[in-house]
Design a protein around this motif. Sequence first.
Motif, short mmCIF file in Angstrom:
data_model
loop_
_atom_site.label_atom_id
_atom_site.label_comp_id
_atom_site.label_asym_id
_atom_site.label_seq_id
_atom_site.Cartn_x
_atom_site.Cartn_y
_atom_site.Cartn_z
N ILE A 71 20.35 49.37 -44.97
CA ILE A 71 18.95 49.76 -45.18
C ILE A 71 18.84 51.27 -45.19
CG2 ILE A 71 16.67 49.79 -44.06
CD1 ILE A 71 17.18 46.83 -43.32
N CYS A 72 19.52 51.95 -44.27
CA CYS A 72 19.48 53.42 -44.25
C CYS A 72 20.06 54.00 -45.53
CB CYS A 72 20.26 53.95 -43.04
SG CYS A 72 19.41 53.67 -41.48
N ARG A 73 21.17 53.44 -45.99
CA ARG A 73 21.78 53.95 -47.23
C ARG A 73 20.85 53.77 -48.42
NH1 ARG A 73 26.23 51.97 -44.53
NH2 ARG A 73 27.76 53.59 -44.04
N LYS A 74 20.20 52.61 -48.51
CA LYS A 74 19.27 52.37 -49.62
C LYS A 74 18.05 53.30 -49.52
CE LYS A 74 20.51 47.56 -50.40
NZ LYS A 74 20.08 46.15 -50.24
N VAL B 42 10.89 58.36 -46.67
CA VAL B 42 11.99 57.73 -45.93
C VAL B 42 11.43 56.65 -45.00
CG1 VAL B 42 13.75 58.10 -44.14
CG2 VAL B 42 13.59 59.67 -46.08
N LEU B 43 10.37 56.97 -44.25
CA LEU B 43 9.75 55.98 -43.36
C LEU B 43 9.28 54.78 -44.16
CD1 LEU B 43 8.64 54.99 -40.64
CD2 LEU B 43 6.58 56.34 -41.12
N GLY B 44 8.57 55.02 -45.25
CA GLY B 44 8.07 53.92 -46.08
C GLY B 44 9.19 53.05 -46.63
N SER B 45 10.28 53.68 -47.05
CA SER B 45 11.42 52.93 -47.59
C SER B 45 12.07 52.08 -46.50
CB SER B 45 12.45 53.89 -48.18
OG SER B 45 11.95 54.53 -49.32
N GLN C 204 9.76 49.10 -45.91
CA GLN C 204 9.78 48.17 -47.04
C GLN C 204 11.10 47.40 -47.10
OE1 GLN C 204 9.39 50.02 -50.89
NE2 GLN C 204 8.69 48.12 -51.82
N LEU C 205 12.21 48.08 -46.92
CA LEU C 205 13.52 47.42 -46.97
C LEU C 205 13.69 46.48 -45.77
CD1 LEU C 205 15.58 50.51 -48.13
CD2 LEU C 205 15.27 48.39 -49.44
N VAL D 204 9.89 39.87 -40.42
CA VAL D 204 8.62 40.46 -39.97
C VAL D 204 8.90 41.84 -39.35
CG1 VAL D 204 6.65 40.19 -38.43
CG2 VAL D 204 7.62 38.20 -39.59
N VAL D 205 8.10 42.81 -39.74
CA VAL D 205 8.28 44.19 -39.27
C VAL D 205 7.02 44.64 -38.55
CG1 VAL D 205 8.57 46.58 -40.01
CG2 VAL D 205 9.80 44.78 -41.19
N THR D 206 7.20 45.31 -37.42
CA THR D 206 6.09 45.98 -36.77
C THR D 206 6.45 47.46 -36.65
OG1 THR D 206 6.94 45.52 -34.56
CG2 THR D 206 5.33 43.98 -35.44
#
Length: 101
Positions: free
Chosen positions: A26-29, A82-85, A88-89, A95-97
């Motif tokens: 996820i970080c790489r993407k 970066v935060l948004g990506s 989203q990823l 589920v994300v909080t």
Amino acid sequence: MREGLTMGVDYRVKVALPSRDVAQGICRKAGIGGHLNVEGDRADFYPAPPSTPSEWAQASVSIDADGFVVCLLANSSFARQVLGSIVQLAASEGVVTVEEL
């Protein structure tokens, strides 16, 4: 302090991931379109390759057991991207909080 830099705002992005490899992926993407420096469980994001070794990253991500801690080190559209990506990823995994620390 350079213009546009702040002390940093931290966000906890909680998500259940199957492994650290998925988190690193996820970080790489999220780093596509910029320059990414990954060392262990930390990833530093730059809009372009650093011109000097002392140049600050605009965003830094630490991988935790329950997701990520994202620190926006610069008040820039790149850092917010970066935060948004990351969010989203991560959402594609479950589920994300997100909470500001």
